[in-house]
Design an enzyme around this catalytic site. Structure first.
Site, PDB file in Angstrom:
ATOM      1  N   HIS A   1     -14.233  71.528 -91.156  1.00 60.74           N
ATOM      2  CA  HIS A   1     -13.617  70.267 -90.743  1.00 60.74           C
ATOM      3  C   HIS A   1     -14.363  69.809 -89.482  1.00 60.74           C
ATOM      4  O   HIS A   1     -13.780  69.717 -88.407  1.00 60.74           O
ATOM      5  CB  HIS A   1     -12.116  70.450 -90.518  1.00 60.74           C
ATOM      6  CG  HIS A   1     -11.318  69.179 -90.547  1.00 60.74           C
ATOM      7  ND1 HIS A   1     -10.268  68.961 -91.419  1.00 60.74           N
ATOM      8  CD2 HIS A   1     -11.412  68.041 -89.825  1.00 60.74           C
ATOM      9  CE1 HIS A   1      -9.743  67.766 -91.204  1.00 60.74           C
ATOM     10  NE2 HIS A   1     -10.423  67.178 -90.222  1.00 60.74           N
TER      11      HIS A   1
ATOM     12  N   ASN B   1      -8.002  62.384 -99.355  1.00 60.75           N
ATOM     13  CA  ASN B   1      -7.354  61.917 -98.133  1.00 60.75           C
ATOM     14  C   ASN B   1      -7.274  60.398 -98.212  1.00 60.75           C
ATOM     15  O   ASN B   1      -8.298  59.719 -98.300  1.00 60.75           O
ATOM     16  CB  ASN B   1      -8.177  62.298 -96.894  1.00 60.75           C
ATOM     17  CG  ASN B   1      -8.229  63.803 -96.687  1.00 60.75           C
ATOM     18  OD1 ASN B   1      -7.523  64.555 -97.373  1.00 60.75           O
ATOM     19  ND2 ASN B   1      -9.037  64.240 -95.738  1.00 60.75           N
TER      20      ASN B   1
ATOM     21  N   GLU C   1     -14.002  65.710 -96.007  1.00 59.44           N
ATOM     22  CA  GLU C   1     -14.574  64.370 -95.804  1.00 59.44           C
ATOM     23  C   GLU C   1     -16.053  64.390 -95.450  1.00 59.44           C
ATOM     24  O   GLU C   1     -16.443  63.919 -94.366  1.00 59.44           O
ATOM     25  CB  GLU C   1     -13.789  63.611 -94.717  1.00 59.44           C
ATOM     26  CG  GLU C   1     -12.305  63.478 -95.012  1.00 59.44           C
ATOM     27  CD  GLU C   1     -11.553  62.670 -93.955  1.00 59.44           C
ATOM     28  OE1 GLU C   1     -12.159  62.284 -92.940  1.00 59.44           O
ATOM     29  OE2 GLU C   1     -10.351  62.438 -94.149  1.00 59.44           O
TER      30      GLU C   1
ATOM     31  N   TYR D   1      -5.436  56.804 -96.650  1.00 60.41           N
ATOM     32  CA  TYR D   1      -4.691  56.206 -95.540  1.00 60.41           C
ATOM     33  C   TYR D   1      -4.370  54.723 -95.702  1.00 60.41           C
ATOM     34  O   TYR D   1      -3.329  54.267 -95.258  1.00 60.41           O
ATOM     35  CB  TYR D   1      -5.455  56.391 -94.216  1.00 60.41           C
ATOM     36  CG  TYR D   1      -5.397  57.810 -93.720  1.00 60.41           C
ATOM     37  CD1 TYR D   1      -4.328  58.256 -92.953  1.00 60.41           C
ATOM     38  CD2 TYR D   1      -6.380  58.723 -94.072  1.00 60.41           C
ATOM     39  CE1 TYR D   1      -4.246  59.573 -92.523  1.00 60.41           C
ATOM     40  CE2 TYR D   1      -6.315  60.044 -93.653  1.00 60.41           C
ATOM     41  CZ  TYR D   1      -5.240  60.461 -92.876  1.00 60.41           C
ATOM     42  OH  TYR D   1      -5.157  61.762 -92.461  1.00 60.41           O
TER      43      TYR D   1
ATOM     44  N   ARG E   1      -2.143  73.427 -94.684  1.00 63.02           N
ATOM     45  CA  ARG E   1      -3.600  73.313 -94.756  1.00 63.02           C
ATOM     46  C   ARG E   1      -4.156  73.319 -93.328  1.00 63.02           C
ATOM     47  O   ARG E   1      -3.755  72.493 -92.502  1.00 63.02           O
ATOM     48  CB  ARG E   1      -3.980  72.005 -95.466  1.00 63.02           C
ATOM     49  CG  ARG E   1      -5.451  71.710 -95.420  1.00 63.02           C
ATOM     50  CD  ARG E   1      -5.823  70.407 -96.147  1.00 63.02           C
ATOM     51  NE  ARG E   1      -7.247  70.200 -95.934  1.00 63.02           N
ATOM     52  CZ  ARG E   1      -7.791  69.098 -95.445  1.00 63.02           C
ATOM     53  NH1 ARG E   1      -7.041  68.047 -95.131  1.00 63.02           N
ATOM     54  NH2 ARG E   1      -9.089  69.029 -95.260  1.00 63.02           N
TER      55      ARG E   1
ATOM     56  N   GLU F   1      -4.472  64.802 -97.311  1.00 61.81           N
ATOM     57  CA  GLU F   1      -4.068  64.118 -96.077  1.00 61.81           C
ATOM     58  C   GLU F   1      -3.493  62.754 -96.432  1.00 61.81           C
ATOM     59  O   GLU F   1      -4.063  62.025 -97.237  1.00 61.81           O
ATOM     60  CB  GLU F   1      -5.252  63.858 -95.128  1.00 61.81           C
ATOM     61  CG  GLU F   1      -5.781  65.060 -94.429  1.00 61.81           C
ATOM     62  CD  GLU F   1      -6.932  64.712 -93.469  1.00 61.81           C
ATOM     63  OE1 GLU F   1      -7.019  63.562 -93.007  1.00 61.81           O
ATOM     64  OE2 GLU F   1      -7.739  65.611 -93.222  1.00 61.81           O
TER      65      GLU F   1
HETATM   66  O1  IFM Z   1      -7.537  63.080 -87.875  1.00 64.97           O
HETATM   67  C1  IFM Z   1      -8.277  62.754 -89.012  1.00 64.97           C
HETATM   68  C2  IFM Z   1      -8.658  63.997 -89.779  1.00 64.97           C
HETATM   69  O2  IFM Z   1      -9.342  64.902 -88.994  1.00 64.97           O
HETATM   70  C3  IFM Z   1      -9.531  63.617 -90.961  1.00 64.97           C
HETATM   71  N1  IFM Z   1      -8.942  62.583 -91.753  1.00 64.97           N
HETATM   72  C4  IFM Z   1      -8.425  61.412 -91.072  1.00 64.97           C
HETATM   73  C5  IFM Z   1      -7.501  61.838 -89.934  1.00 64.97           C
HETATM   74  C6  IFM Z   1      -6.971  60.590 -89.207  1.00 64.97           C
HETATM   75  O3  IFM Z   1      -8.022  59.847 -88.691  1.00 64.97           O
END
Ligand code: IFM
Length: 454
Positions: free
Chosen positions: A122, A299, A167, A301, A78, A360
């Site tokens: 992006h 995404n 995002e 985290y 990606r 992500e």
């Molecule tokens: O690096 C970023 C990415 O560009 C978008 N999502 C979160 C990642 C980590 O912060």
């Protein structure tokens, strides 16, 4: 005995990057200036004065990077297109050199047997469009639709997976309310307007991409962390609901035909972010935004805890968590795999997208090469392993998860944090541009081979 976890047949194991974070060549071959070029060249915005002028030099080294992807055995990659390489001033005549770059990249990936996933936006808006008002004005959504048309016409015969935006909540709130991302605006009313035009531009782009790229899958990527109240108090629970509304439901609800959530309309009005109400919403907009898509990209985290009566609202003080690097990545984000199972189940069972991808997931650890030239980043490997297992639990619960993109392929420019945070499964020496497969990348290769983990 350890259990083996096997993923569905044809599961797309991938890695992700974005143009500004890796390409460099910020003004080469006709590329125009983007808001991230301008923002990072403005002193005080980025840690250590870093910028993406060279970054991981991927614009020059892309062939080597594809060879590394092949070594890892990636099935999908990606990446994002820099709008300013294609339309240097945001609209008008296309820059052939920019189109050629991405066309060669796509061909190179296909030759290597790697499925290209293209993200159109992006975060690197042409500065020329920002000068006309950026996402806060409707004409930027029109310009995005034209740009999506140009790119999908050029690549649509070979690219079968399209992501309109990455995002949009981050673009909205960090770029237009907090001002810590480009374009550095601090104005809640402008932020809400920007969110609408981002969503609208997605909705307008979807049918154009479908027309230019027959049979392709089209979707959008939203960021979603696991948000939880720090206690059972009404204040904590309300704050959590507001934050979830602001960061997720405000975007997901209209995409799935529910319109803007009414509690958030009231909330933004109370905060003074809707001085003229929803005057920016025109007839037909909400139908366009709800244009059917083939998948949602998520995404994920970390977990975020919310405590209404604490300042600063520091989740690390809420419960006595282990203060270990395993539990807190170098971004200060909590390693919380169960949240991934949670968000996948929530999004699927609540919104029922036909298909989901984790577009992500990954961790920032700065583990350097050792004396033998290896990068022993076992903390990243453990993070990924536990998150893969968490994703598998969601699949077992019935979630149609079709692929998983590790963030990130390469160490790169981490926005306001510059080069201080390393998310890559490939080490990049930013002085020499030498790359080294980290131990996590070697481990990932074995996961992909076995289509599973132990
Ligand atoms: O690096 C970023 C990415 O560009 C978008 N999502 C979160 C990642 C980590 O912060």
């Amino acid at each position: 005995m350890a259990n083996k976890i096997t993923f569905p047949h044809n599961f797309l194991w991938g890695a992700a990057t974005s143009a500004y974070q890796i390409e460099g060549a910020w003004n080469k071959h006709g590329k125009g200036e983007s808001i991230w070029d301008r923002f990072s060249h403005t002193p005080g915005n980025i840690l250590n004065g870093d910028h993406g002028d060279v970054a991981a030099d991927h614009y020059r080294l892309w062939k080597k990077d594809i060879a590394l992807m092949k070594r890892i055995g990636l099935r999908a990659y990606r990446f994002s297109i820099a709008w300013t390489r294609i339309l240097p001033g945001g609209r008008g005549k296309a820059n052939q050199k920019g189109l050629d770059f991405y066309s060669r990249l796509v061909d190179g990936l296909l030759e290597a047997g790697i499925v290209p996933f293209v993200t159109l936006y992006h975060w690197d808006l042409p500065q020329a469009l920002q000068d006309e008002g950026g996402w806060a004005v409707r004409s930027t959504a029109e310009a995005f639709a034209d740009y999506a048309n140009v790119v999908s016409r050029a690549l649509g015969d070979r690219v079968q997976h399209w992501i309109t935006h990455n995002e949009p909540a981050v673009v909205t709130w960090l770029g237009h309310e907090d001002g810590v991302h480009a374009p550095g605006i601090r104005n809640s009313a402008e932020a809400v307007r920007a969110s609408h035009h981002l969503l609208l531009s997605h909705g307008w782009a979807v049918p154009l991409i479908r027309r230019n790229s027959p049979g392709a899958e089209v979707g959008i990527t939203l960021n979603i962390n696991w948000k939880a109240a720090a206690s059972n108090s009404a204040a904590d629970r309300n704050l959590t609901r507001e934050q979830d509304g602001k960061w997720f439901r405000w975007f997901a609800d209209p995409l799935y035909g529910r319109g803007y959530p009414s509690d958030m309309v009231e909330y933004f009005a109370r905060c003074g972010a809707l001085p003229q109400g929803l005057d920016f919403v025109q007839a037909g907009d909400m139908d366009s935004i709800a244009s059917p898509t083939d998948f949602i990209g998520l995404n994920y985290y970390a977990r975020e805890l919310f405590r209404a009566d604490a300042s600063p609202n520091d989740p690390q003080t809420v419960f006595s968590y282990p203060q270990t690097p395993e539990h807190w990545t170098e971004m200060g984000w909590e390693n919380y795999p169960d949240g991934l199972t949670g968000i996948l189940c929530r999004v699927y069972f609540d919104y029922q997208p036909p298909k989901l991808y984790i577009t992500e997931n990954g961790a920032s650890y700065s583990t350097p090469p050792d004396e033998n030239g290896n990068v022993p980043d076992e903390l990243r490997t453990r993070y990924l392993q536990t998150h893969f297992a968490a994703a598998h639990r969601a699949i077992q619960a019935g979630v149609p998860l079709a692929g998983y993109f590790v963030w990130s392929l390469l160490d790169n420019f981490e926005w306001a944090f510059g080069y201080s945070q390393r998310f890559g499964i490939i080490w990049v020496d930013f002085q020499t541009q030498k790359r080294i497969l980290k131990d996590s990348a070697k481990w990932y290769r074995s996961v992909i081979r076995k289509n599973g983990i132990s």
